[in-house]
Design an enzyme around this catalytic site. Structure first.
Site, PDB file in Angstrom:
ATOM      1  N   ALA A   1       0.761  -1.208   0.345  1.00 38.01           N
ATOM      2  CA  ALA A   1      -0.096   0.350  -0.141  1.00 38.01           C
ATOM      3  C   ALA A   1       0.929   1.672  -0.460  1.00 38.01           C
ATOM      4  O   ALA A   1       0.887   2.340  -0.815  1.00 38.01           O
ATOM      5  CB  ALA A   1      -1.215   0.053   1.029  1.00 38.01           C
ATOM      6  N   VAL A   2       2.399   1.369   0.940  1.00 37.12           N
ATOM      7  CA  VAL A   2       2.978   2.593   0.651  1.00 37.12           C
ATOM      8  C   VAL A   2       3.912   2.324  -0.595  1.00 37.12           C
ATOM      9  O   VAL A   2       3.496   4.053  -1.153  1.00 37.12           O
ATOM     10  CB  VAL A   2       4.262   2.201   1.512  1.00 37.12           C
ATOM     11  CG1 VAL A   2       4.923   3.291   1.450  1.00 37.12           C
ATOM     12  CG2 VAL A   2       3.403   1.677   3.223  1.00 37.12           C
TER      13      VAL A   2
ATOM     14  N   ARG B   1       2.851   1.374  -3.975  1.00 35.96           N
ATOM     15  CA  ARG B   1       1.855   1.839  -4.565  1.00 35.96           C
ATOM     16  C   ARG B   1       0.971   3.092  -4.312  1.00 35.96           C
ATOM     17  O   ARG B   1       0.676   3.915  -5.382  1.00 35.96           O
ATOM     18  CB  ARG B   1       0.155   1.206  -4.411  1.00 35.96           C
ATOM     19  CG  ARG B   1       0.915  -0.494  -4.724  1.00 35.96           C
ATOM     20  CD  ARG B   1       0.063  -0.826  -6.407  1.00 35.96           C
ATOM     21  NE  ARG B   1       0.962  -1.759  -6.929  1.00 35.96           N
ATOM     22  CZ  ARG B   1       0.083  -3.419  -6.857  1.00 35.96           C
ATOM     23  NH1 ARG B   1      -0.966  -3.214  -6.951  1.00 35.96           N
ATOM     24  NH2 ARG B   1       1.477  -4.157  -7.988  1.00 35.96           N
TER      25      ARG B   1
ATOM     26  N   GLY C   1       6.542  -1.898  15.914  1.00 36.92           N
ATOM     27  CA  GLY C   1       5.761  -1.761  16.936  1.00 36.92           C
ATOM     28  C   GLY C   1       6.776  -0.716  18.466  1.00 36.92           C
ATOM     29  O   GLY C   1       7.210   0.062  17.403  1.00 36.92           O
TER      30      GLY C   1
ATOM     31  N   ASP D   1       1.169  -8.165  19.050  1.00 32.84           N
ATOM     32  CA  ASP D   1       0.601  -7.832  19.912  1.00 32.84           C
ATOM     33  C   ASP D   1      -0.597  -7.349  20.778  1.00 32.84           C
ATOM     34  O   ASP D   1      -0.924  -7.232  21.475  1.00 32.84           O
ATOM     35  CB  ASP D   1       2.018  -7.630  20.919  1.00 32.84           C
ATOM     36  CG  ASP D   1       2.621  -9.051  21.471  1.00 32.84           C
ATOM     37  OD1 ASP D   1       3.243 -10.146  20.395  1.00 32.84           O
ATOM     38  OD2 ASP D   1       3.903  -7.905  21.794  1.00 32.84           O
TER      39      ASP D   1
ATOM     40  N   HIS E   1       5.845 -19.336  18.097  1.00 35.15           N
ATOM     41  CA  HIS E   1       5.924 -17.522  17.062  1.00 35.15           C
ATOM     42  C   HIS E   1       5.170 -18.576  15.912  1.00 35.15           C
ATOM     43  O   HIS E   1       5.073 -18.419  14.985  1.00 35.15           O
ATOM     44  CB  HIS E   1       8.083 -18.258  15.996  1.00 35.15           C
ATOM     45  CG  HIS E   1       8.848 -17.716  17.192  1.00 35.15           C
ATOM     46  ND1 HIS E   1       9.068 -18.002  18.518  1.00 35.15           N
ATOM     47  CD2 HIS E   1       8.838 -16.260  16.993  1.00 35.15           C
ATOM     48  CE1 HIS E   1      10.008 -16.849  18.941  1.00 35.15           C
ATOM     49  NE2 HIS E   1       9.883 -15.775  18.027  1.00 35.15           N
TER      50      HIS E   1
HETATM   51  O1  F6P Z   1       6.530  -8.390  19.543  1.00 35.51           O
HETATM   52  C1  F6P Z   1       5.718  -9.572  19.103  1.00 35.51           C
HETATM   53  C2  F6P Z   1       5.874 -10.639  19.828  1.00 35.51           C
HETATM   54  O2  F6P Z   1       5.865 -12.325  18.693  1.00 35.51           O
HETATM   55  C3  F6P Z   1       5.686 -10.996  20.955  1.00 35.51           C
HETATM   56  O3  F6P Z   1       4.915 -11.054  21.439  1.00 35.51           O
HETATM   57  C4  F6P Z   1       7.125 -12.117  21.291  1.00 35.51           C
HETATM   58  O4  F6P Z   1       6.967 -11.838  23.436  1.00 35.51           O
HETATM   59  C5  F6P Z   1       8.393 -11.526  21.025  1.00 35.51           C
HETATM   60  O5  F6P Z   1       8.063 -10.973  19.725  1.00 35.51           O
HETATM   61  C6  F6P Z   1       9.443 -12.263  20.835  1.00 35.51           C
HETATM   62  O6  F6P Z   1       9.604 -12.539  20.242  1.00 35.51           O
HETATM   63  P1  F6P Z   1      11.252 -12.691  19.029  1.00 35.51           P
HETATM   64  O7  F6P Z   1      10.997 -13.728  17.833  1.00 35.51           O
HETATM   65  O8  F6P Z   1      12.047 -11.809  18.606  1.00 35.51           O
HETATM   66  O9  F6P Z   1      11.804 -13.845  19.941  1.00 35.51           O
END
Ligand code: F6P
Length: 328
Positions: free
Chosen positions: A27-28, A30, A107, A133, A258
């Site tokens: 979006a940025v 385009r 973030g 988050d 993750h």
């Molecule tokens: O900020 C997003 C986040 O997924 C958090 O929920 C989590 O604590 C952190 O990143 C994990 O970070 P990394 O992938 O650097 O271990």
């Protein structure tokens, strides 16, 4: 900075990746192209800014990425950018590429870096909230949150099957470094028995009583969602405090981890990211700078970096209460 003085902008993703970041980059690029701006993508966030990893991005370079998780620009958490020397190298590269303004997708850490840097070097920044988050003040939702919650709910649905079959107690840990948004929404959306988040008091004795009562009235399995950032040490910490007394429920701990950061973004995240990326460019051209763009009650707002990084966004009390009522 006046609109006519902005000719070249840079865009980058930084901090933890979040599904939908690619839709924001698209979006940025385009919107910038539509406004006849030149765009450079910086790889690996502030790390790439320090090392000079810039690449020209045109309309077609962002084709076929809206549906992809992760970030095509890649990302990093940069320690070097926290040093004056690192920031000086980054500033040199922005100058070398003749960049007039930057759009930073990330973030709290990303916006903190942007604030310090833009004050030191007088370069306008607009922040786009991208973190699973959902813990940024000034926006109801951040890019990636909805996808992460959907992933976590899918996982809890599966854990329920086995918990139910064995009459077991499961503590499921979801992400959220300091924040309980993912946990709260996952618990509501998956019908969990209880949710433990950093923003609300946890009384372990009350939790044990509830679990015993549940068992006594025929609720033979339970799934409790715990935020990673919970002060008792996440799911493992809470389980350790309970497991001996509730050994008959064979407590188990599952950390989703993750998995929550990957995967194709949901429709909500794609649309949110597209809107935020588009309006980030528009606001820059309207002369705004050093603000984070956000969405509040479905309207686009901006919030100064200072507020966005220092003020706390709290999950609504009513939602926390509702989660416990619906779990009876
Ligand atoms: O900020 C997003 C986040 O997924 C958090 O929920 C989590 O604590 C952190 O990143 C994990 O970070 P990394 O992938 O650097 O271990």
């Amino acid at each position: 900075m006046k609109r006519e003085n902005i000719r070249r902008i840079a865009v980058f993703t930084s901090g933890g990746d979040a599904p939908g970041m690619n839709a924001a980059v698209r979006a940025v690029v385009r919107t910038a192209a539509w406004n006849k701006l030149h765009v450079y993508g910086i790889e690996r966030g502030y790390e790439g800014m320090i090392d000079g990893h810039f690449k020209r991005m045109e309309r077609r370079d962002v084709a076929n990425i809206i549906q992809r998780g992760g970030t095509v620009l890649r990302t990093a958490r940069s320690m070097r950018f926290m040093t004056p020397e690192g920031r000086a190298m980054a500033a040199d590269h922005l100058k070398a590429y003749d960049i007039d303004a930057c759009i930073a997708i990330g973030g709290n850490g990303t916006f903190t870096g942007a604030k310090v840097f833009s004050e030191e070097y007088d370069i306008p920044f607009i922040g786009v909230p991208g973190t699973i988050d959902n813990d940024l003040y000034g926006t109801d939702y951040t890019i990636g949150f909805d996808t992460a919650v959907n992933t976590a709910i899918e996982a809890v649905d599966k854990i329920r099957d086995t918990a139910d079959s064995h009459n077991r107690l499961f503590f499921v840990e979801v992400m959220g470094r300091h924040s309980g948004y993912i946990a709260l929404h996952t618990a509501i959306g998956s019908g969990a028995s209880s949710v433990l988040i950093p923003e609300a008091e946890t009384n372990i004795e009350d939790l044990k009583t509830v679990l015993r009562k549940n068992k006594a009235r025929g609720k033979l399995f339970s799934v409790i969602v715990v935020a990673e950032g919970h002060h008792l040490g996440g799911a493992a910490g809470v389980s350790a405090l309970i497991k001996d007394e509730l050994a008959s429920m064979e407590p188990k701990v599952t950390v989703i981890g993750h998995l929550q950061r990957g995967g194709a973004p949901t429709a909500l995240d794609r649309v949110l990211a597209s809107r935020l990326g588009h309006h980030a460019v528009n606001r820059l051209l309207e002369g705004e700078e050093n603000v984070a763009i956000g969405i509040v009650n479905d309207n686009i707002f901006t919030c100064p970096f200072e507020e966005s990084i220092t003020k706390q966004k709290q999950p609504r009390e009513a939602l926390i209460r509702m989660a416990s009522i619906l779990a009876i």
